[in-house]
Design a protein around this motif. Sequence first.
Motif, PDB file in Angstrom:
ATOM      1  N   ALA A  18     -14.329 -72.254 -36.723  1.00 11.83           N
ATOM      2  CA  ALA A  18     -14.901 -71.093 -37.405  1.00 11.83           C
ATOM      3  C   ALA A  18     -14.123 -69.843 -37.006  1.00 11.83           C
ATOM      4  O   ALA A  18     -13.587 -69.744 -35.907  1.00 11.83           O
ATOM      5  CB  ALA A  18     -16.367 -70.948 -37.025  1.00 11.83           C
ATOM      6  N   ALA A  19     -14.076 -68.895 -37.915  1.00 10.32           N
ATOM      7  CA  ALA A  19     -13.362 -67.641 -37.659  1.00 10.32           C
ATOM      8  C   ALA A  19     -14.080 -66.837 -36.585  1.00 10.32           C
ATOM      9  O   ALA A  19     -15.303 -66.764 -36.574  1.00 10.32           O
ATOM     10  CB  ALA A  19     -13.266 -66.844 -38.952  1.00 10.32           C
ATOM     11  N   PRO A  20     -13.328 -66.216 -35.676  1.00 14.79           N
ATOM     12  CA  PRO A  20     -13.952 -65.362 -34.654  1.00 14.79           C
ATOM     13  C   PRO A  20     -14.715 -64.208 -35.315  1.00 14.79           C
ATOM     14  O   PRO A  20     -14.243 -63.623 -36.290  1.00 14.79           O
ATOM     15  CB  PRO A  20     -12.759 -64.837 -33.856  1.00 14.79           C
ATOM     16  CG  PRO A  20     -11.668 -65.840 -34.089  1.00 14.79           C
ATOM     17  CD  PRO A  20     -11.884 -66.344 -35.485  1.00 14.79           C
ATOM     18  N   ASP A  21     -15.881 -63.897 -34.775  1.00 12.39           N
ATOM     19  CA  ASP A  21     -16.746 -62.862 -35.327  1.00 12.39           C
ATOM     20  C   ASP A  21     -16.454 -61.521 -34.651  1.00 12.39           C
ATOM     21  O   ASP A  21     -16.712 -61.359 -33.462  1.00 12.39           O
ATOM     22  CB  ASP A  21     -18.210 -63.250 -35.108  1.00 12.39           C
ATOM     23  CG  ASP A  21     -19.200 -62.261 -35.702  1.00 12.39           C
ATOM     24  OD1 ASP A  21     -18.771 -61.224 -36.261  1.00 12.39           O
ATOM     25  OD2 ASP A  21     -20.409 -62.526 -35.597  1.00 12.39           O
ATOM     26  N   PRO A  22     -15.920 -60.523 -35.398  1.00 13.32           N
ATOM     27  CA  PRO A  22     -15.600 -59.236 -34.776  1.00 13.32           C
ATOM     28  C   PRO A  22     -16.819 -58.480 -34.258  1.00 13.32           C
ATOM     29  O   PRO A  22     -16.681 -57.601 -33.404  1.00 13.32           O
ATOM     30  CB  PRO A  22     -14.891 -58.456 -35.886  1.00 13.32           C
ATOM     31  CG  PRO A  22     -15.149 -59.179 -37.145  1.00 13.32           C
ATOM     32  CD  PRO A  22     -15.545 -60.576 -36.797  1.00 13.32           C
ATOM     33  N   ASP A  23     -18.007 -58.821 -34.743  1.00 15.19           N
ATOM     34  CA  ASP A  23     -19.217 -58.144 -34.261  1.00 15.19           C
ATOM     35  C   ASP A  23     -19.556 -58.523 -32.821  1.00 15.19           C
ATOM     36  O   ASP A  23     -20.406 -57.903 -32.195  1.00 15.19           O
ATOM     37  CB  ASP A  23     -20.400 -58.439 -35.181  1.00 15.19           C
ATOM     38  CG  ASP A  23     -20.243 -57.801 -36.552  1.00 15.19           C
ATOM     39  OD1 ASP A  23     -19.581 -56.734 -36.651  1.00 15.19           O
ATOM     40  OD2 ASP A  23     -20.754 -58.369 -37.540  1.00 15.19           O
ATOM     41  N   LYS A  24     -18.878 -59.538 -32.286  1.00 19.22           N
ATOM     42  CA  LYS A  24     -19.134 -59.983 -30.910  1.00 19.22           C
ATOM     43  C   LYS A  24     -18.067 -59.498 -29.937  1.00 19.22           C
ATOM     44  O   LYS A  24     -18.002 -59.952 -28.799  1.00 19.22           O
ATOM     45  CB  LYS A  24     -19.212 -61.508 -30.870  1.00 19.22           C
ATOM     46  CG  LYS A  24     -20.377 -62.070 -31.665  1.00 19.22           C
ATOM     47  CD  LYS A  24     -20.414 -63.578 -31.585  1.00 19.22           C
ATOM     48  CE  LYS A  24     -21.611 -64.129 -32.350  1.00 19.22           C
ATOM     49  NZ  LYS A  24     -21.639 -65.583 -32.330  1.00 19.22           N
ATOM     50  N   LYS A  36     -12.238 -57.102 -42.539  1.00 24.42           N
ATOM     51  CA  LYS A  36     -11.847 -58.265 -41.748  1.00 24.42           C
ATOM     52  C   LYS A  36     -11.307 -59.329 -42.682  1.00 24.42           C
ATOM     53  O   LYS A  36     -11.686 -59.412 -43.857  1.00 24.42           O
ATOM     54  CB  LYS A  36     -13.006 -58.805 -40.913  1.00 24.42           C
ATOM     55  CG  LYS A  36     -14.182 -59.316 -41.717  1.00 24.42           C
ATOM     56  CD  LYS A  36     -15.302 -59.773 -40.796  1.00 24.42           C
ATOM     57  CE  LYS A  36     -16.507 -60.194 -41.615  1.00 24.42           C
ATOM     58  NZ  LYS A  36     -17.591 -60.685 -40.781  1.00 24.42           N
ATOM     59  N   SER A  84      -9.570 -63.581 -42.286  1.00 20.34           N
ATOM     60  CA  SER A  84      -9.344 -64.683 -41.353  1.00 20.34           C
ATOM     61  C   SER A  84      -8.363 -65.699 -41.923  1.00 20.34           C
ATOM     62  O   SER A  84      -8.275 -65.885 -43.132  1.00 20.34           O
ATOM     63  CB  SER A  84     -10.669 -65.392 -41.041  1.00 20.34           C
ATOM     64  OG  SER A  84     -11.556 -64.498 -40.414  1.00 20.34           O
ATOM     65  N   THR A  93      -9.014 -64.002 -36.633  1.00 19.62           N
ATOM     66  CA  THR A  93      -9.580 -62.951 -37.478  1.00 19.62           C
ATOM     67  C   THR A  93      -8.832 -61.657 -37.212  1.00 19.62           C
ATOM     68  O   THR A  93      -8.555 -61.321 -36.062  1.00 19.62           O
ATOM     69  CB  THR A  93     -11.081 -62.749 -37.188  1.00 19.62           C
ATOM     70  OG1 THR A  93     -11.785 -63.945 -37.541  1.00 19.62           O
ATOM     71  CG2 THR A  93     -11.660 -61.586 -37.989  1.00 19.62           C
ATOM     72  N   ALA A 151      -9.351 -57.722 -37.581  1.00 17.47           N
ATOM     73  CA  ALA A 151     -10.449 -56.777 -37.777  1.00 17.47           C
ATOM     74  C   ALA A 151      -9.906 -55.353 -37.810  1.00 17.47           C
ATOM     75  O   ALA A 151      -9.066 -54.982 -36.984  1.00 17.47           O
ATOM     76  CB  ALA A 151     -11.472 -56.915 -36.653  1.00 17.47           C
ATOM     77  N   GLN A 211     -10.727 -67.170 -30.903  1.00 15.69           N
ATOM     78  CA  GLN A 211     -11.911 -67.738 -30.262  1.00 15.69           C
ATOM     79  C   GLN A 211     -11.474 -68.590 -29.083  1.00 15.69           C
ATOM     80  O   GLN A 211     -10.641 -69.484 -29.247  1.00 15.69           O
ATOM     81  CB  GLN A 211     -12.689 -68.602 -31.260  1.00 15.69           C
ATOM     82  CG  GLN A 211     -13.990 -69.146 -30.727  1.00 15.69           C
ATOM     83  CD  GLN A 211     -14.995 -68.037 -30.434  1.00 15.69           C
ATOM     84  OE1 GLN A 211     -15.192 -67.135 -31.219  1.00 15.69           O
ATOM     85  NE2 GLN A 211     -15.619 -68.114 -29.277  1.00 15.69           N
TER      86      GLN A 211
END
Length: 192
Positions: A55-61, A78, A80, A91, A93, A113
Amino acid sequence: MAGQDLLHTQPRPMHWLATATAISAVVAAASLLQPPDAKATTSPAAAAAGQPSAAAPDPDKVTFPVDCGPNRLDVVKKASGDLDGDGTTETVAVVRCHSGTGTPPSGVYVLAQPSDAEAAPRIVATLLAPARQRSVQTLTIKDGAISAALLGYSTLDVPRCCPDVHKSVKWQWKGGKFVQSELPAAMGTRGV
């Protein structure tokens, strides 16, 4: 008579055909019916073929290295994809400080990730630091290359609402790092 009683137990071609048909039907039905929590996984062969497997890394984290003072930091764009050809998804961002007016400068970061899926994504490259005083208008990833349209200002006298410099750039993974190049003038209205 005893020999005639056993005639029906000897296999004939029609018995084998009926058995093969029944087994094929069971195998086909089993391949169509899956438990509700079944998940598709990418094989090593698919990863080697360039298909991202995670899964693509989540920039919100992510905690970005941008000081916004009392304002919040916004992830405004963003995208990915597999940027370095290793079979994993990164990703890109675009972040900037929240502002009700003007065009605050953007930062562009590449996120990966860690192998621990529960860990927060990490920043692996800074493509554009906010200190460069550029804003990102568009962001795309195609064939592992990151393209962006950047806006900026030719002098400090230009109002912050109205960027007068337009530049299109591309970043691509080469030799173990992201290399920036400028796209042809047709991609942007004015160069820096």
